[in-house]
Scaffold this motif. Structure first.
Motif, PDB file in Angstrom:
ATOM      1  N   PHE A 265      -3.281  -2.441  -8.452  1.00 29.20           N
ATOM      2  CA  PHE A 265      -1.904  -1.959  -8.410  1.00 29.20           C
ATOM      3  C   PHE A 265      -1.013  -3.009  -9.069  1.00 29.20           C
ATOM      4  CE2 PHE A 265      -4.010   0.246  -4.983  1.00 29.20           C
ATOM      5  CZ  PHE A 265      -3.469   1.524  -5.026  1.00 29.20           C
TER       6      PHE A 265
ATOM      7  N   ILE B 200      -7.385   0.931 -13.492  1.00 31.67           N
ATOM      8  CA  ILE B 200      -8.667   1.214 -12.832  1.00 31.67           C
ATOM      9  C   ILE B 200      -9.795   0.813 -13.770  1.00 31.67           C
ATOM     10  CG2 ILE B 200     -10.128   2.994 -11.800  1.00 31.67           C
ATOM     11  CD1 ILE B 200      -7.493   4.604 -11.346  1.00 31.67           C
TER      12      ILE B 200
ATOM     13  N   LEU C 187      -7.800   5.705  -1.301  1.00 26.77           N
ATOM     14  CA  LEU C 187      -8.609   4.493  -1.104  1.00 26.77           C
ATOM     15  C   LEU C 187     -10.000   4.866  -0.594  1.00 26.77           C
ATOM     16  CD1 LEU C 187      -6.088   1.859   0.277  1.00 26.77           C
ATOM     17  CD2 LEU C 187      -6.816   2.255  -2.073  1.00 26.77           C
TER      18      LEU C 187
ATOM     19  N   ASN D  91      -1.022   1.545 -12.260  1.00 27.62           N
ATOM     20  CA  ASN D  91      -2.400   1.412 -11.791  1.00 27.62           C
ATOM     21  C   ASN D  91      -3.337   1.148 -12.958  1.00 27.62           C
ATOM     22  OD1 ASN D  91      -1.249   3.162  -9.447  1.00 27.62           O
ATOM     23  ND2 ASN D  91      -3.232   2.467  -8.709  1.00 27.62           N
TER      24      ASN D  91
ATOM     25  N   HIS E 211     -15.400   1.493  -8.892  1.00 28.46           N
ATOM     26  CA  HIS E 211     -14.027   1.458  -9.367  1.00 28.46           C
ATOM     27  C   HIS E 211     -13.324   0.230  -8.804  1.00 28.46           C
ATOM     28  CE1 HIS E 211     -15.083   5.845  -8.721  1.00 28.46           C
ATOM     29  NE2 HIS E 211     -15.109   5.685 -10.036  1.00 28.46           N
TER      30      HIS E 211
ATOM     31  N   SER F  24       0.822  -1.218   0.000  1.00 27.59           N
ATOM     32  CA  SER F  24       0.000   0.000   0.000  1.00 27.59           C
ATOM     33  C   SER F  24       0.853   1.263   0.000  1.00 27.59           C
ATOM     34  CB  SER F  24      -0.970  -0.016   1.184  1.00 27.59           C
ATOM     35  OG  SER F  24      -0.297  -0.318   2.384  1.00 27.59           O
TER      36      SER F  24
ATOM     37  N   SER G 215      -7.524   6.148  -5.907  1.00 23.06           N
ATOM     38  CA  SER G 215      -6.456   5.152  -5.844  1.00 23.06           C
ATOM     39  C   SER G 215      -5.417   5.512  -4.786  1.00 23.06           C
ATOM     40  CB  SER G 215      -5.768   5.027  -7.213  1.00 23.06           C
ATOM     41  OG  SER G 215      -5.080   6.219  -7.526  1.00 23.06           O
ATOM     42  N   SER G 216      -5.293   6.819  -4.488  1.00 23.11           N
ATOM     43  CA  SER G 216      -4.355   7.250  -3.449  1.00 23.11           C
ATOM     44  C   SER G 216      -5.005   7.276  -2.079  1.00 23.11           C
ATOM     45  CB  SER G 216      -3.817   8.652  -3.780  1.00 23.11           C
ATOM     46  OG  SER G 216      -3.048   8.625  -4.951  1.00 23.11           O
TER      47      SER G 216
ATOM     48  N   PHE H 156      -1.144   5.965 -14.838  1.00 25.04           N
ATOM     49  CA  PHE H 156      -2.470   5.404 -14.569  1.00 25.04           C
ATOM     50  C   PHE H 156      -3.169   5.054 -15.882  1.00 25.04           C
ATOM     51  CE2 PHE H 156      -1.491   7.228 -10.607  1.00 25.04           C
ATOM     52  CZ  PHE H 156      -2.403   6.826  -9.651  1.00 25.04           C
TER      53      PHE H 156
ATOM     54  N   ASN I 128      -9.670  -1.191  -8.572  1.00 22.33           N
ATOM     55  CA  ASN I 128      -8.315  -0.657  -8.738  1.00 22.33           C
ATOM     56  C   ASN I 128      -7.281  -1.764  -8.564  1.00 22.33           C
ATOM     57  OD1 ASN I 128      -5.799   0.740  -8.339  1.00 22.33           O
ATOM     58  ND2 ASN I 128      -6.994   2.594  -8.031  1.00 22.33           N
TER      59      ASN I 128
ATOM     60  N   THR J 173      -5.512  -6.107  -6.034  1.00 20.73           N
ATOM     61  CA  THR J 173      -6.760  -5.601  -6.615  1.00 20.73           C
ATOM     62  C   THR J 173      -7.757  -5.267  -5.517  1.00 20.73           C
ATOM     63  OG1 THR J 173      -6.486  -6.850  -8.676  1.00 20.73           O
ATOM     64  CG2 THR J 173      -8.722  -6.176  -8.100  1.00 20.73           C
ATOM     65  N   TYR J 174      -8.266  -4.029  -5.585  1.00 19.76           N
ATOM     66  CA  TYR J 174      -9.274  -3.557  -4.629  1.00 19.76           C
ATOM     67  C   TYR J 174     -10.625  -3.457  -5.318  1.00 19.76           C
ATOM     68  CZ  TYR J 174      -5.609  -2.177  -1.341  1.00 19.76           C
ATOM     69  OH  TYR J 174      -4.563  -2.175  -0.461  1.00 19.76           O
TER      70      TYR J 174
END
Length: 522
Positions: free
Chosen positions: A392, A375, A222, A373, A388, A101, A219-220, A130, A390, A421-422
């Motif tokens: 990384f 997205i 969260l 990234n 979204h 993270s 993405s920064s 990105f 996201n 992956t989020y």
């Protein structure tokens, strides 16, 4: 009806904190603050730190450098690091450790950069482009591809750039031309105008806000709730992650990992990992001596620093045999909200995996080699919400990954990529091969909400610092997330206890530290 009740409660709590803070300030100016303890001049006193993230560790580091030897850090997990989590990947017989993270930082993180120089840890510059993929429209918006699928946003990009320049111009007039995260001036109108509202005033379309601004900045942070961020932060955000496709975000990162930082900072500090604090009892004797006991241990501490989330702090104090804390302190700590409290769209759960099918086939090779990234944006027509996902792409850019591959003569394309992956909290994860899943990242209680109330608490927490020997640092009492920000919060509480600021020989770092103190401490 529920929304109305929520906002009424939110505003009432905010006003209550504000009025109590004014009362506390006036009272302390007229009659002094009997609950606040003086600095510790005797370096033999014992100090406990609850939380092993960068805030707590920096407090211990500053205290140690000033001669305090009896310092103990309690950490609930098995390793230090807080949000700077790591993972060990396997490739054949090779082990590769990467961050998950906290991965990179800008050049304006002056104190963190000075810290790394002090610790003799090498860094390097990396590009972090990105790629936003709009599934509904089958289009994308990406750095390095300013002439593809981006012309539809040209007007918005110009308006956004004009808005950033306006905020920067006003901020420089009021605060000076040196870029800093910690410029704060009550005369700056952009401290009180939200980023979303300002974008509307400058004519930025809802389409651009939903398709580009929110997914890229989420993405920064969260967090998808970025509308109420004060617009004064815009120049800093733009310097970190530009929305202009021809300006690739460039930051610094370690040649190795954050683990080296925490190991070196805590070399001579007593560490108790796997130790979740259940109760903290603070007692003030008649001679004003403070006696602090933790989980009924035999050790008695003279000061305590809470560098954990506010809920953990309140739980420990509530279980501490009626530890006496002021109503203002209690109200502040119980009013801090986190991303997992108020937004089901926030990116809280990350899947650590190596399934390249997470990337669309037509862009997969380009993404795995050239982007940091990815997205994936989707629109829910029923609920009228954007979601979204996201990802990384760690293996693309992390220096230690490429160094190990080069050392072992392994080509990057032959290795399975490394992903985190989020997904939105209330949406299912994308389909990922279970055989290629290697763990999870949990960011609950890690990211305070980006709300005016939380930011007000971070500005007013100074009124209760040192109350009965208790101090507070870390992201629960700072205006936003940020490694440098939490680092400075740790230095600041260490100075309140009696330590010296450790980097006074670096004038630019010192200026940032003094700016932070004016904003949140003095």
């Amino acid at each position: 009806m529920m929304n109305i009740l929520f906002w009424l409660q939110y505003i009432a709590t905010f006003l209550c904190i504000l009025l109590l803070s004014i009362y506390t300030y006036v009272k302390s100016r007229l009659f002094g603050n009997s609950k606040r303890v003086p600095p510790l001049h005797n370096r033999d006193y014992k100090i406990a730190i609850i939380g092993g993230g960068i805030g707590g560790v920096s407090a211990g580091y500053a205290l140690l450098r000033s001669g305090y030897k009896n310092i103990t850090i309690y950490e609930a997990r098995d390793t230090l690091g807080g949000n700077a989590k790591t993972h060990v990947w396997k490739h054949d017989h090779i082990s590769i450790t990467t961050g998950l993270s906290v991965l990179a930082w800008p050049t304006i993180f002056r104190n963190y950069i000075h810290l790394l120089n002090e610790l003799d840890l090498k860094t390097t510059t990396v590009e972090l482009p990105f790629f936003i993929h709009n599934r509904e429209e089958d289009s994308f918006f990406a750095h390095r591809k300013q002439f593809i699928h981006t012309q539809q946003y040209n007007k918005d990009l110009k308006r956004w750039d004009r808005m950033v320049k306006t905020v920067r111009y006003v901020t420089e007039i009021l605060c000076g031309t040196e870029p800093s995260l910690y410029h704060f001036n009550f005369l700056n109108p952009f401290n009180f105008i939200s980023m979303r509202f300002l974008s509307l005033l400058f004519g930025v379309s809802n389409r651009f806000w939903n398709h580009i601004v929110v997914p890229m900045y989420a993405s920064s942070f969260l967090s998808t709730k970025i509308s109420f961020i004060p617009s004064s932060i815009l120049p800093t955000l733009d310097s970190l992650i530009s929305l202009q496709p021809n300006r690739i975000p460039t930051m610094l990162t370690w040649l190795h990992t954050s683990t080296d930082v925490f190991d070196k900072m805590t070399k001579d500090i007593n560490i108790k990992t796997n130790h979740r604090i259940n109760n903290v009892h603070v007692q003030r004797k008649e001679n004003n001596q403070i006696m602090i006991t933790i989980d009924n241990e035999k050790i008695v501490y003279d000061r305590i620093i809470f560098a954990c989330n506010s809920h953990a702090t309140m739980n420990a104090l509530n279980n501490g045999n009626n530890t006496n804390i002021s109503f203002l302190l209690k109200l502040m700590l119980t009013s801090v909200t986190y991303a997992d409290d108020d937004d089901d769209l926030n990116l809280l759960d990350g899947i650590i995996h190596r399934d390249i099918n997470i990337l669309p086939n037509e862009y997969a090779d380009d993404l795995r080699c050239n982007y940091a990234n990815y997205i994936d944006m989707k629109y829910d027509k029923i609920n009228k919400l954007y979601y979204h996902y996201n990802t990384f792409i760690l293996s693309c850019w992390l220096p230690n990954v490429h160094a190990i591959l080069k050392e072992n003569q392994i080509e990057h394309k032959t290795m399975e990529p490394m992903f985190v992956t989020y997904a939105p909290h209330n949406q299912p994860m994308p389909k990922i091969d279970e055989k290629k899943i290697f763990g999870k990242v949990d960011n609950r209680r890690a990211h305070p909400s980006l709300s005016f109330r939380n930011q007000a608490i971070s500005l007013l927490i100074r009124l209760v610092q040192g109350e009965n020997g208790m101090y507070f640092c870390g992201n629960s009492v700072t205006p936003a997330n940020g490694h440098d920000l939490s680092l400075l919060s740790g230095f600041a509480v260490a100075e309140l206890i009696g330590a010296k600021y450790p980097f006074s020989d670096d004038l630019s770092a010192l200026r940032d530290y003094n700016r932070y103190k004016r904003m949140c401490v003095n």
